[in-house]
Scaffold this active site. Structure first.
Site, mmCIF file in Angstrom:
data_model
loop_
_atom_site.group_PDB
_atom_site.id
_atom_site.type_symbol
_atom_site.label_atom_id
_atom_site.label_comp_id
_atom_site.label_asym_id
_atom_site.label_seq_id
_atom_site.Cartn_x
_atom_site.Cartn_y
_atom_site.Cartn_z
ATOM 1 N N GLU A 174 -11.150 -3.482 4.319
ATOM 2 C CA GLU A 174 -12.601 -3.616 4.361
ATOM 3 C C GLU A 174 -13.196 -2.986 5.620
ATOM 4 O OE1 GLU A 174 -15.246 -3.468 3.119
ATOM 5 O OE2 GLU A 174 -15.807 -5.410 2.315
ATOM 6 N N ARG A 229 -12.938 -6.309 -7.061
ATOM 7 C CA ARG A 229 -12.919 -6.986 -5.771
ATOM 8 C C ARG A 229 -11.833 -8.055 -5.791
ATOM 9 N NH1 ARG A 229 -19.012 -8.855 -4.543
ATOM 10 N NH2 ARG A 229 -17.883 -9.945 -2.878
ATOM 11 N N HIS A 230 -11.326 -8.413 -4.636
ATOM 12 C CA HIS A 230 -10.352 -9.501 -4.567
ATOM 13 C C HIS A 230 -11.028 -10.820 -4.941
ATOM 14 C CE1 HIS A 230 -12.321 -10.986 -0.939
ATOM 15 N NE2 HIS A 230 -12.319 -9.731 -0.490
ATOM 16 N N ARG A 234 -6.211 -11.303 1.357
ATOM 17 C CA ARG A 234 -6.980 -11.653 0.165
ATOM 18 C C ARG A 234 -6.780 -10.653 -0.961
ATOM 19 N NH1 ARG A 234 -10.249 -10.388 4.511
ATOM 20 N NH2 ARG A 234 -11.909 -8.832 4.288
ATOM 21 N N THR A 285 -17.562 25.363 -14.567
ATOM 22 C CA THR A 285 -18.701 24.545 -14.146
ATOM 23 C C THR A 285 -18.242 23.159 -13.715
ATOM 24 O OG1 THR A 285 -20.203 25.754 -15.591
ATOM 25 C CG2 THR A 285 -20.899 23.567 -14.901
ATOM 26 N N HIS A 330 -11.949 -4.396 -1.581
ATOM 27 C CA HIS A 330 -13.052 -5.164 -0.998
ATOM 28 C C HIS A 330 -14.389 -4.565 -1.402
ATOM 29 C CE1 HIS A 330 -9.883 -6.913 1.598
ATOM 30 N NE2 HIS A 330 -9.390 -5.697 1.489
ATOM 31 N N ASN A 383 -14.941 -16.256 2.580
ATOM 32 C CA ASN A 383 -16.059 -16.105 1.641
ATOM 33 C C ASN A 383 -16.708 -17.450 1.370
ATOM 34 O OD1 ASN A 383 -14.397 -13.572 -0.360
ATOM 35 N ND2 ASN A 383 -15.785 -13.309 1.352
#
Length: 579
Positions: A429, A339-340, A399, A126, A495, A346
């Protein structure tokens, strides 16, 4: 004829329909006069083209009255049905009234497949069935369904079936078990045959999840499915063999004793009853064999993924199935997703680009290195088989690389380099194309229609000359299979869009939900995949200032109604989602 500049999806970047400079007329061949086509000729040609197939389908004869030509299509799909196959919808224009749409990726190529599980109870059948279903639905958009004989039994007879129900000498229950198998097969065949508006052109994959331990039962399955499938190669048996007693006992304790059959029963009594059930099946067990089953297509896995044998496996989709089964195992292990750190783009509220880290990002990189040293490499829990053999996966973007630059890479006595960074372009990204480096406000001002299109369908929206989430899901498949294979801890620093996809896959969410998963910044998400659940922990390392937008992914626009509904769905199912 006119030429025009198009964007990445084959459509004009603006709504202007002004004509482009005309192409030079084609040169005439020597000795033949140049011919010009009048407006009336063009109109006549278009009319003939439109009515060509219908004239044959109505009369069955050519205009000269010759013998019949069979030009009637075997199947015509309505516009509403074919629209659902498209990933993006290139707008129509006066010069391109029938644009080229990019269609959804799918693995079945319109064929119907049946995967039939084989094996004793508590061998992971299963689990394998559910992993196959989720993999093909998530990464290949293949409509897949599992038909479990145990669930059919509980619907027909209720729960509380003790080991005596499965005794082959019990003639009364033997007839009931035959009826359960037939009912499960009827449901499977009905699903394969039904004409579903949304996916019938894509084909389907049906998984028959039962023990199927005798050649007699497998012969009946072949006879039942032969009229439904295109060929015998579309029917694949998957046998799970396990002689490792520790794995079997672990499967019984973690899953079987909590089944509805044993509700309210002492776990020790439940385990003893289930062991007796296994003994009943062993009496008539006939494994798949190269001598007796040489003409069948089958795959055998041994001891939870330690080895694999296959016979007469051919074609693209069966090849993908083999690749998945080669990487599956049932050993729990931690997967860390992060995440970086905050990048310069940013901080400037710009998407995409390949900028380095900001001051806040540098701070997170140092704290992340401490977390790796103190938590990941010193993990003494049962889920970490060998913490000193931990791995580090990063993207090729600055990054991501800079976020992991403070992590130490110690060489172990066996030569293994702990946390050796492996760079994957598949972890880059989602590419923003023409909008790379722009702010959300600039995008909204310069291309309001694009922002609207993305709100309507975030999964399939493709940035002009860029990527969609569907594109990213297709390439992230490579890394997901690697993570399925590893048994040591793995840290993935990538990312927002990519972490969303990996998180959604291991948590058992749909590909439609992936773009709306909320991944916090400056945080490590620890996932521990188990047989039917995926445990989750969040560790916030640095207090985030907020406001940053992930490059090439967010754009800062507000989600539409569909996005809000999907986010709600994700939030309600991310803590303990069965796979």
């Amino acid at each position: 004829r006119m030429s025009s500049t198009t964007n990445g999806r084959g459509a004009s970047p603006s709504s202007s329909t002004s004509p482009s400079p005309s192409l030079p007329p084609p040169k005439s061949s020597p000795g033949s006069p140049e011919k010009k086509m009048s407006k009336s000729t063009l109109k006549t040609s278009q009319t003939f083209t439109q009515s060509f197939s219908s004239s044959f389908s109505k009369s069955g004869r050519s205009s000269s009255g010759n013998a019949k030509l069979s030009l009637t299509p075997t199947r015509v799909f309505s516009k509403s049905r074919t629209d659902k196959l498209f990933e993006d919808h290139t707008p129509k224009t006066s010069y391109n009234p029938v644009p080229h749409h990019r269609r959804r990726p799918f693995a079945t190529n319109g064929d119907k497949f049946a995967f039939v599980m084989v094996g004793l109870p508590a061998r992971g059948k299963t689990y394998i069935s559910q992993k196959i279903k989720h993999y093909f639905e998530f990464f290949h958009s293949a409509p897949t369904a599992v038909f479990n004989a145990g669930q059919t039994r509980r619907k027909m007879l209720g729960a509380k079936s003790m080991h005596t129900f499965f005794d082959p000498k019990n003639l009364k229950t033997s007839k009931l078990r035959e009826d359960i198998a037939k009912k499960t097969m009827e449901n499977l065949i009905s699903w394969l045959r039904e004409d579903n508006e949304s996916d019938s052109p894509l084909g389907r994959i049906a998984i028959y999840d039962a023990t199927n331990t005798t050649r007699r039962r497998r012969k009946w399955i072949i006879e039942s499915l032969t009229p439904v499938l295109q060929s015998r190669r579309h029917l694949i048996f998957i046998e799970s063999v396990c002689e490792n007693k520790d794995i079997v006992e672990s499967n019984i304790l973690s899953v079987k004793v909590s089944m509805p059959d044993y509700f309210g029963l002492d776990p020790k009594d439940a385990m003893q009853d289930f062991i007796k059930r296994i003994e009943h099946y062993k009496k008539s067990y006939e494994p798949l064999d190269s001598k007796f089953d040489d003409q069948l297509s089958w795959i055998k896995t041994f001891d939870g993924g330690e080895s694999l044998t296959m016979n007469r496996i051919k074609g693209s989709l069966p090849g993908k199935l083999v690749t998945l089964l080669m990487n599956l195992h049932t050993f729990p292990r931690p997967i860390y997703l992060s995440r970086h750190g905050q990048s310069v783009y940013n901080a400037q509220n710009r998407i995409g680009g390949d900028s380095g880290l900001s001051e806040e990002g540098e701070e997170y990189a140092k704290v992340l290195a401490e977390y790796v040293e103190n938590e990941i490499l010193n993990h003494n829990g049962s889920v970490a088989r060998n913490a000193r053999h931990s791995r580090l996966y990063i993207s090729t973007m600055q990054r991501s690389i800079q976020t992991t630059k403070w992590i130490r890479h110690t060489v172990q006595t066996d030569g293994w380099v702990t946390m050796r960074p492996r760079r994957f372009a598949a972890l880059d990204e989602v590419y923003a194309g023409k909008f790379d480096g722009m702010s959300p406000e600039e995008i909204l001002q310069q291309a309001p229609e694009e922002s609207k299109l993305r709100q309507e369908d975030k999964l399939n929206y493709r940035y002009p000359r860029g990527e969609s989430y569907s594109d990213a899901i297709e390439r992230v498949q490579l890394v997901a299979l690697q993570l399925e294979r590893h048994r040591d801890p793995v840290l993935v620093v990538a990312h927002n869009g990519i972490i969303r996809i990996l998180y959604a896959y291991f948590k058992g969410l749909s590909r439609e939900d992936a773009p709306y998963v909320e991944i916090p910044s400056n945080c490590v998400i620890k996932l521990v995949p188990r047989c039917y659940t995926c445990e989750e922990e969040h560790e916030y390392l640095v207090k985030s200032n907020g406001g940053e937008k992930e490059g090439g992914e967010e754009g800062g626009e507000k989600d539409g109604a569909e996005g809000r509904e999907a986010k709600s769905r994700v939030r309600s199912s991310t803590m303990e989602t069965p796979i």
